[in-house]
Every structure is written in C-alpha cells, then in structure tokens.
Scaffold this motif. Structure first.
Motif, PDB file in Angstrom:
ATOM      1  N   ASP A  12       0.832  -1.207   0.000  1.00  0.00           N
ATOM      2  CA  ASP A  12       0.000   0.000   0.000  1.00  0.00           C
ATOM      3  C   ASP A  12       0.866   1.256   0.000  1.00  0.00           C
ATOM      4  N   PHE A  13       1.888   1.241   0.832  1.00  0.00           N
ATOM      5  CA  PHE A  13       2.763   2.403   0.927  1.00  0.00           C
ATOM      6  C   PHE A  13       3.342   2.748  -0.432  1.00  0.00           C
ATOM      7  N   LEU A  14       3.777   1.707  -1.133  1.00  0.00           N
ATOM      8  CA  LEU A  14       4.458   1.923  -2.406  1.00  0.00           C
ATOM      9  C   LEU A  14       3.515   2.491  -3.467  1.00  0.00           C
ATOM     10  N   THR A  15       2.297   2.040  -3.467  1.00  0.00           N
ATOM     11  CA  THR A  15       1.374   2.439  -4.531  1.00  0.00           C
ATOM     12  C   THR A  15       0.514   3.635  -4.128  1.00  0.00           C
ATOM     13  N   ASP A  16       0.763   4.158  -2.935  1.00  0.00           N
ATOM     14  CA  ASP A  16      -0.029   5.276  -2.434  1.00  0.00           C
ATOM     15  C   ASP A  16       0.266   6.558  -3.211  1.00  0.00           C
ATOM     16  N   LYS A  17      -0.727   7.383  -3.336  1.00  0.00           N
ATOM     17  CA  LYS A  17      -0.612   8.684  -3.998  1.00  0.00           C
ATOM     18  C   LYS A  17      -0.197   8.562  -5.457  1.00  0.00           C
ATOM     19  N   CYS A  18      -0.423   7.375  -6.011  1.00  0.00           N
ATOM     20  CA  CYS A  18       0.012   7.142  -7.385  1.00  0.00           C
ATOM     21  C   CYS A  18      -0.621   8.129  -8.352  1.00  0.00           C
ATOM     22  N   CYS A  19       0.223   8.802  -9.123  1.00  0.00           N
ATOM     23  CA  CYS A  19      -0.215   9.730 -10.155  1.00  0.00           C
ATOM     24  C   CYS A  19      -1.121  10.824  -9.620  1.00  0.00           C
ATOM     25  N   GLY A  20      -0.952  11.163  -8.382  1.00  0.00           N
ATOM     26  CA  GLY A  20      -1.743  12.180  -7.689  1.00  0.00           C
ATOM     27  C   GLY A  20      -2.857  12.816  -8.511  1.00  0.00           C
ATOM     28  N   LYS A  31      -5.618  -1.461  -0.495  1.00  0.00           N
ATOM     29  CA  LYS A  31      -6.031  -0.836   0.759  1.00  0.00           C
ATOM     30  C   LYS A  31      -6.894  -1.807   1.545  1.00  0.00           C
ATOM     31  N   PHE A  80       5.761   2.370 -14.003  1.00  0.00           N
ATOM     32  CA  PHE A  80       4.654   1.808 -13.235  1.00  0.00           C
ATOM     33  C   PHE A  80       4.518   0.303 -13.435  1.00  0.00           C
ATOM     34  N   LEU A 127      -2.446  -1.908 -10.216  1.00  0.00           N
ATOM     35  CA  LEU A 127      -1.127  -2.159  -9.648  1.00  0.00           C
ATOM     36  C   LEU A 127      -1.317  -2.994  -8.394  1.00  0.00           C
ATOM     37  N   MET A 154       6.884  -1.300 -11.051  1.00  0.00           N
ATOM     38  CA  MET A 154       6.345  -1.236  -9.694  1.00  0.00           C
ATOM     39  C   MET A 154       5.315  -2.344  -9.473  1.00  0.00           C
ATOM     40  N   GLY A 155       4.457  -2.540 -10.462  1.00  0.00           N
ATOM     41  CA  GLY A 155       3.451  -3.602 -10.352  1.00  0.00           C
ATOM     42  C   GLY A 155       4.074  -4.983 -10.313  1.00  0.00           C
ATOM     43  N   VAL A 162      -4.241   5.762 -14.104  1.00  0.00           N
ATOM     44  CA  VAL A 162      -2.967   5.280 -14.640  1.00  0.00           C
ATOM     45  C   VAL A 162      -2.431   4.109 -13.821  1.00  0.00           C
ATOM     46  N   CYS A 163      -2.761   4.137 -12.526  1.00  0.00           N
ATOM     47  CA  CYS A 163      -2.183   3.152 -11.632  1.00  0.00           C
ATOM     48  C   CYS A 163      -3.133   2.007 -11.314  1.00  0.00           C
ATOM     49  N   VAL A 216       6.264   8.930  -8.748  1.00  0.00           N
ATOM     50  CA  VAL A 216       4.993   8.197  -8.779  1.00  0.00           C
ATOM     51  C   VAL A 216       3.845   9.201  -8.743  1.00  0.00           C
ATOM     52  N   GLU A 217       4.002  10.229  -7.914  1.00  0.00           N
ATOM     53  CA  GLU A 217       2.970  11.263  -7.856  1.00  0.00           C
ATOM     54  C   GLU A 217       2.879  12.034  -9.169  1.00  0.00           C
ATOM     55  N   ALA A 218       4.030  12.271  -9.777  1.00  0.00           N
ATOM     56  CA  ALA A 218       4.057  13.068 -11.004  1.00  0.00           C
ATOM     57  C   ALA A 218       3.392  12.353 -12.172  1.00  0.00           C
ATOM     58  N   GLY A 219       3.344  11.034 -12.091  1.00  0.00           N
ATOM     59  CA  GLY A 219       2.711  10.278 -13.171  1.00  0.00           C
ATOM     60  C   GLY A 219       3.599  10.196 -14.407  1.00  0.00           C
TER      61      GLY A 219
END
Lengths: 110, 110
Positions: free
Chosen positions: A85-93, B105, B77, A102, B80-81, A98-99, B26-29
DNA sequence: TCATTATTTCAAATAATATTGAAATATAAT
DNA sequence: ATTATATTTCAATATTATTTGAAATAATGA
C-alpha cells in the motif's frame, strides 16, 4: 505505514538470503517454520540465519515464537500488505486511472 | 520478474533520498519531472541526485528522456506492479485465502 | 564563439553492512 | 547432573554503499 518503516522493510528484503527466508515463510503461511529448517533449506549457517532473520524481525516483516527447543518464524502478512500500500499510495496524484490494477497479477489481455 | 531484479529494486527503494525521488515520480505520473526540479524539491545537490537516480534507473524503476537541456525522469509503473506481484507470489502456497486482498487498501470492516 | 543553464562524472574520505567461526545460552531427554 | 539439540551472541575481518565538491559534458541563446 511510516516512511522509515517502509525503508527498513525494503532494506530487509534487498538481500539474497533475507529474500529467500521471507519467501519461504510467505509460502509456509501462518504456521511458519523452525529456524533450523530454514537454515537447512537455504544451506546457510545457523549464525548467518540468525543475523539475517533478526534483520527481517526488526523490520517487522516476520515474528517468532518458541516451541520446545525450536524457534518458529512466520511472515507478517499484514506488514507485507502495508508495504505494498505504501508503495502504490498517492500514485499519479489525481489521475489514479494510470495506476489501476497495480499490486495484482496483470491480465494477459491488456 | 527475476529474483535479482527484485533484490535490486528493493535495494533501490531502501534509502531515504531514493524513496523520496521515487515517490515524487509516482505522484508526477507519466509526465515525469526534470532532474533539477526533483533536486530542488528534495533539497539535495545535483551530484547527489544523479548518484541516487542512477541507482533507481539501473534497478529499472525509473526511465529518463532528454527535453531540451533538461533530463526528465519518470517512474516505471509496470516495474512497480511487477515488484508487488513478485512479493505476494506463491503466498501461503496452496492456501491463498490467507493472502487475499494483499496489495490493496485494507477495508475498515475486517 | 561565448556565456549560461542543466546534468553527469570522478575520486577521496567516510560510513554502513555482511561474513565467518568459536563460544555462549536455552531447552529437553536420559 | 550429563549429554544432545537448537539457536544466538560476539568479535574480527571483509565488502559495499554513501557523501562531498570540483571538474567535465551537453544544450541553448545572445
């Protein structure tokens, strides 16, 4: 999951022997496996096993319990999930599509 | 995903600066972010950024492309997956119900 | 071409982590 | 109590990773 907890978990998994230990324990499930048996399966010395499994335990990825003269180690599946969860959190804000998917097996048909 | 690939990825993520870089990306996408911008945001020197992001790139977690005089980095990504899949693979060998929902989650109602 | 901006390379010093084997501790059985 | 089994601790050595700053490379614009 705290940032430093995640870093410790990644560091713990970033080693051939420790990843081997963790994978055995993940396969073994909640029943776990005795220290000696893990050492035998991975062909490493008892002291090497202790060193590395202590690393995994400090990182919160495994737990131990005594049974007779054996110490049984088992994976902490909750910690493993939290790490993912930590790793995939806030993905592509803000553009989470996109995520999507995952953290699961990819389907053949993309 | 090969075993050594996973180890390299974990090692890459097991560092405060590198995890920070990766999280920003990751946030930036897919659009990514220029090297200098990442260094500014994390308040690290250019040479430190290069050192650490090269580590992430060798591990296959990020890619780079040149745009004018900037180098734009972006997270991979797919990698990551795959890493998440690798970790949760063979979970509880034969009793997969124990590991259901890992990698997502957790719901409040257990 | 010259100056500016963006990033990388390199080398030296320091710090963190891993390996090994012998000795120590803990439990159980005789 | 003694012996055997299971695991951990310790200390010395070896290996690998990180930090730092100065110099080098690459692209752009005047």
């Amino acid at each position: 999951m705290k940032r430093q907890t995640a870093i410790n978990a990644f560091a713990a998994l970033a080693h051939d022997v420790r990843l081997g230990i963790f994978q055995r324990l993940v396969e073994a499930g909640p029943a776990g496996m005795a220290a000696g048996r893990i050492a035998d399966k991975l062909a490493i010395s008892p002291s090497s096993l202790t060193f590395h499994i202590a690393h995994l335990e400090r990182a919160g990825l495994v737990h131990s319990r005594r049974e007779g003269r054996s110490i049984i180690y088992s994976a902490d599946f909750g910690a493993m999930g939290s790490l993912v969860d930590f790793l995939t959190d806030k993905c592509c804000g803000g553009q989470p599509e996109v995520c999507r998917d995952l953290g699961r097996k990819q389907h053949k048909a993309s």
